[in-house]
Scaffold this motif. Structure first.
Motif, PDB file in Angstrom:
ATOM      1  N   UNK A  73       0.821  -1.203   0.000  1.00 38.76           N
ATOM      2  CA  UNK A  73       0.000   0.000   0.000  1.00 38.76           C
ATOM      3  C   UNK A  73       0.860   1.261   0.000  1.00 38.76           C
ATOM      4  N   UNK A 128       4.150   1.250  -1.168  1.00 40.91           N
ATOM      5  CA  UNK A 128       5.349   0.926  -1.940  1.00 40.91           C
ATOM      6  C   UNK A 128       5.887   2.114  -2.744  1.00 40.91           C
ATOM      7  N   UNK A 174       5.652   5.323  -2.004  1.00 41.03           N
ATOM      8  CA  UNK A 174       6.299   6.252  -1.079  1.00 41.03           C
ATOM      9  C   UNK A 174       7.708   5.783  -0.729  1.00 41.03           C
ATOM     10  N   UNK A 211       3.111  -9.362  -2.270  1.00 43.37           N
ATOM     11  CA  UNK A 211       1.664  -9.190  -2.442  1.00 43.37           C
ATOM     12  C   UNK A 211       1.112 -10.256  -3.390  1.00 43.37           C
ATOM     13  N   UNK A 262      -7.654 -10.152  -0.858  1.00 40.60           N
ATOM     14  CA  UNK A 262      -7.659  -8.716  -0.720  1.00 40.60           C
ATOM     15  C   UNK A 262      -6.649  -8.245   0.330  1.00 40.60           C
ATOM     16  N   UNK A 263      -5.917  -7.188   0.034  1.00 40.92           N
ATOM     17  CA  UNK A 263      -4.872  -6.778   0.978  1.00 40.92           C
ATOM     18  C   UNK A 263      -5.440  -6.246   2.292  1.00 40.92           C
ATOM     19  N   UNK A 264      -6.721  -5.867   2.312  1.00 43.39           N
ATOM     20  CA  UNK A 264      -7.323  -5.435   3.574  1.00 43.39           C
ATOM     21  C   UNK A 264      -7.333  -6.556   4.607  1.00 43.39           C
ATOM     22  N   UNK A 305      -7.873   1.947  10.078  1.00 41.41           N
ATOM     23  CA  UNK A 305      -8.951   1.623   9.141  1.00 41.41           C
ATOM     24  C   UNK A 305      -8.475   0.878   7.900  1.00 41.41           C
ATOM     25  N   UNK A 306      -7.395   1.367   7.261  1.00 37.64           N
ATOM     26  CA  UNK A 306      -6.987   0.774   5.976  1.00 37.64           C
ATOM     27  C   UNK A 306      -5.540   0.271   6.029  1.00 37.64           C
ATOM     28  N   UNK A 307      -5.225  -0.596   5.053  1.00 35.08           N
ATOM     29  CA  UNK A 307      -3.860  -1.127   4.942  1.00 35.08           C
ATOM     30  C   UNK A 307      -2.851  -0.006   4.714  1.00 35.08           C
ATOM     31  N   UNK A 308      -3.251   0.998   3.912  1.00 33.21           N
ATOM     32  CA  UNK A 308      -2.328   2.107   3.639  1.00 33.21           C
ATOM     33  C   UNK A 308      -2.037   2.866   4.942  1.00 33.21           C
ATOM     34  N   UNK A 309      -3.080   3.092   5.731  1.00 32.64           N
ATOM     35  CA  UNK A 309      -2.914   3.806   7.006  1.00 32.64           C
ATOM     36  C   UNK A 309      -1.993   3.014   7.935  1.00 32.64           C
ATOM     37  N   UNK A 344       1.618   3.226   6.560  1.00 34.24           N
ATOM     38  CA  UNK A 344       2.253   4.529   6.799  1.00 34.24           C
ATOM     39  C   UNK A 344       2.652   4.681   8.269  1.00 34.24           C
ATOM     40  N   UNK A 345       1.785   4.222   9.159  1.00 32.26           N
ATOM     41  CA  UNK A 345       2.105   4.297  10.584  1.00 32.26           C
ATOM     42  C   UNK A 345       3.312   3.451  10.932  1.00 32.26           C
ATOM     43  N   UNK A 376     -10.454   7.951  14.416  1.00 31.22           N
ATOM     44  CA  UNK A 376     -10.339   9.214  13.677  1.00 31.22           C
ATOM     45  C   UNK A 376     -11.650  10.003  13.674  1.00 31.22           C
ATOM     46  N   UNK A 404      -1.221  11.321   8.065  1.00 31.20           N
ATOM     47  CA  UNK A 404       0.235  11.313   7.833  1.00 31.20           C
ATOM     48  C   UNK A 404       0.576  12.124   6.591  1.00 31.20           C
ATOM     49  N   UNK A 417      -5.083   7.794   2.808  1.00 30.70           N
ATOM     50  CA  UNK A 417      -5.174   6.454   3.400  1.00 30.70           C
ATOM     51  C   UNK A 417      -6.419   5.703   2.922  1.00 30.70           C
ATOM     52  N   UNK A 442     -14.180   5.480   9.910  1.00 29.99           N
ATOM     53  CA  UNK A 442     -13.647   4.119  10.088  1.00 29.99           C
ATOM     54  C   UNK A 442     -14.204   3.212   8.993  1.00 29.99           C
ATOM     55  N   UNK A 499      -6.580   1.364  -3.115  1.00 27.62           N
ATOM     56  CA  UNK A 499      -5.474   0.451  -3.431  1.00 27.62           C
ATOM     57  C   UNK A 499      -5.907  -1.012  -3.349  1.00 27.62           C
TER      58      UNK A 499
END
Lengths: 386, 91
Positions: free
Chosen positions: A191, A193, A195, A217, A231-233, A246-250, A253-254, B48, B63, B67, B81, B89
């Motif tokens: 998610x 990649x 960045x 993946x 699904x990546x979620x 909430x999401x895979x991207x979030x 990033x964290x 959030x 961030x 997201x 949420x 993605x």
């Protein structure tokens, strides 16, 4: 100037601990290895379920993992225990470890005669090695001699807000000083990649980052015919979601915050050590045991592990420092957690908290026991498979 | 008063640092200063809160990065949420 006290090795980075590793080349040698270590103070057995009836990349990963483990600077010396007829031969493991210049001894059960004879010989070899190790003193080393492993597990929203930013600050200081830091958990980077590729020091590194994340993946998606799980979620756990992610991207990033803000110098394969200083991505999955074993097998002398929900796990012979950004978790799991970055949640700056974490990291490097060591946690040794 | 942290100045959501009940005010801290808005429903610490209104398909920024996107219209003070976000993605 930031320094730590370590054990000089004839090659490579210094050790932070000075144990004797007893490594079976195959699971058939596990009991002999365990009994040898039980008899010798300072010896650690690394029992595992692999080493035979494997082919291709699966066998190669086992060999690379065990070789990387044996070469690790925290071990003064290694006793390799083989059975005799296994696919991964004890002498192959011995040769790789011996190339570091550290003491290595090998015994093969079928050559010694039986379990009792093998244990007797192994105890003799390991105790001589442990005695020599006990004569060695620590010496002072600069931060550039540190290779730091970065990991998170049991994530909650504080991980990305406090614990990972604090660790990222430490990572930036280690890398700026000419040291090494390695992050992995490639499954958790899905998610983000693009960045990360943008942080590669050159186009080749950027390409390797994209290829490494893309390959994992695809492998994960191909491993099930259940469309929902492709699904990546599906990578987010119920605990993550309860915590507010909430999401895979979030989540990605964290997690990436712990690798700081600097350039990425390269991608290292499982069981391979970085060739120089800098920040590296290790090609390994995110499961706690497999990832920490991968970091160790790439030479990280200590691992800083951020957690939100709290986890007690450790790795034998390698300090795993647990930090949390969640003050409630820190109070509840006092004897499992080493450092509270939760002050960021209450208004402290990342730099203030990061400086405290760097100091803690150097104290543990110099011999102060991490909580996981103190309580004997050793769950994280786990050779990755395909 | 309930507190929330806006991590990056580009973000359009903040993370609750304490639990908040519906209708209660929330103090939102950023590098740029402090602002205030009312939560439209109960939101747990770590989750959030929307700082601005978002139409369907508009990006959720945290961030400083996207997201996910709004699956339904989101009002300032809403909980963000799984129920109102999709991730481009993956979906």
């Amino acid at each position: 100037m930031n320094t730590f006290q370590g054990y000089r090795r004839s090659q490579g980075l210094p050790g932070l601990r000075n144990s004797v590793a007893v490594i079976p080349s195959v699971f058939c040698a596990n009991t002999v290895a365990r009994r040898i270590a039980e008899h010798v103070t300072g010896a650690i057995a690394f029992c595992h379920p692999v080493g035979c009836s494997q082919v291709g990349l699966d066998l190669e990963l086992t060999a690379r993992g065990l070789k990387g483990l044996g070469r690790h600077p925290n071990f003064f010396g290694v006793v390799v225990v083989g059975l005799g007829c296994e696919r991964l031969q004890a002498h192959e493991l011995e040769e790789s470890i011996a190339s570091t210049g550290k003491p290595v001894e090998t015994l093969v059960i079928q050559e010694e005669g039986d379990t009792l004879r093998a244990i007797e010989k192994g105890v003799t070899l390991a105790s001589r090695m442990a005695e020599k190790a006990s004569r060695q003193s620590r010496e002072e080393f600069p931060l550039s001699e540190l290779s730091l492993g970065l990991k998170c597990g049991g994530t909650d929203a504080t991980s990305g807000l406090a614990a990972n930013p604090a660790l990222g600050w430490v990572t930036d200081r280690v890398v700026e000083a000419g040291g090494r830091a390695i992050f992995t958990e490639v499954t958790e980077l899905i998610g983000a990649e693009q960045l990360l590729a943008g942080r590669g020091t050159n186009p080749q590194v950027a390409g390797e980052i994209l290829a490494t994340i893309g390959a994992i993946e695809n492998r994960l998606a191909a491993a099930t015919s259940n469309a929902e799980l492709q699904h990546r979620s599906a990578l987010i756990s119920p605990g993550n979601q309860d915590g507010g992610v909430t999401t895979v991207v979030e989540k990605a990033l964290g997690g990436i915050y712990k690798a700081g803000t600097g350039p990425i110098s390269g991608v290292v394969g499982y069981g391979q050590y970085p060739e120089g200083p800098g920040l590296y991505l290790l090609d390994c999955v995110g499961q706690d045991g497999e990832a920490v074993t991968g970091l160790v097998a790439s030479g990280c002398q200590e691992v800083v592990f951020t957690t939100g929900r709290g986890t007690p796990t450790g790795f034998p012979g390698v300090p795993v420092i647990k930090i949390t950004g969640n003050s409630v978790t820190f109070d509840r799991m006092k004897f499992n957690l080493d450092f509270n970055a939760g002050r960021i949640m209450e208004g402290a700056t990342i730099a203030e908290v990061g400086a405290g974490l760097l100091e803690k990291t150097l104290r543990v490097a110099s011999g102060e026991l991490a909580r996981a060591e103190l309580l004997g946690h050793d769950e994280l040794f786990c050779i990755t498979r395909i | 008063m309930a507190k929330a942290l806006k991590i990056n100045t580009r973000d359009n959501c903040a993370v609750l640092l304490t639990d908040v009940k519906g209708g209660e005010p929330v103090e939102v801290r950023t590098d740029a200063g402090v602002s205030r808005l009312d939560a439209r429903c109960a939101i747990a610490s770590g989750h959030k809160i929307a700082l601005v209104g978002l139409a369907v398909d508009q990006p959720i920024i945290k961030y400083g990065e996207e997201i996910g996107r709004a699956q339904t219209a989101i009002e300032p003070g809403d909980w963000i949420h799984l129920h109102n976000v999709y991730c481009r993605r993956g979906h």
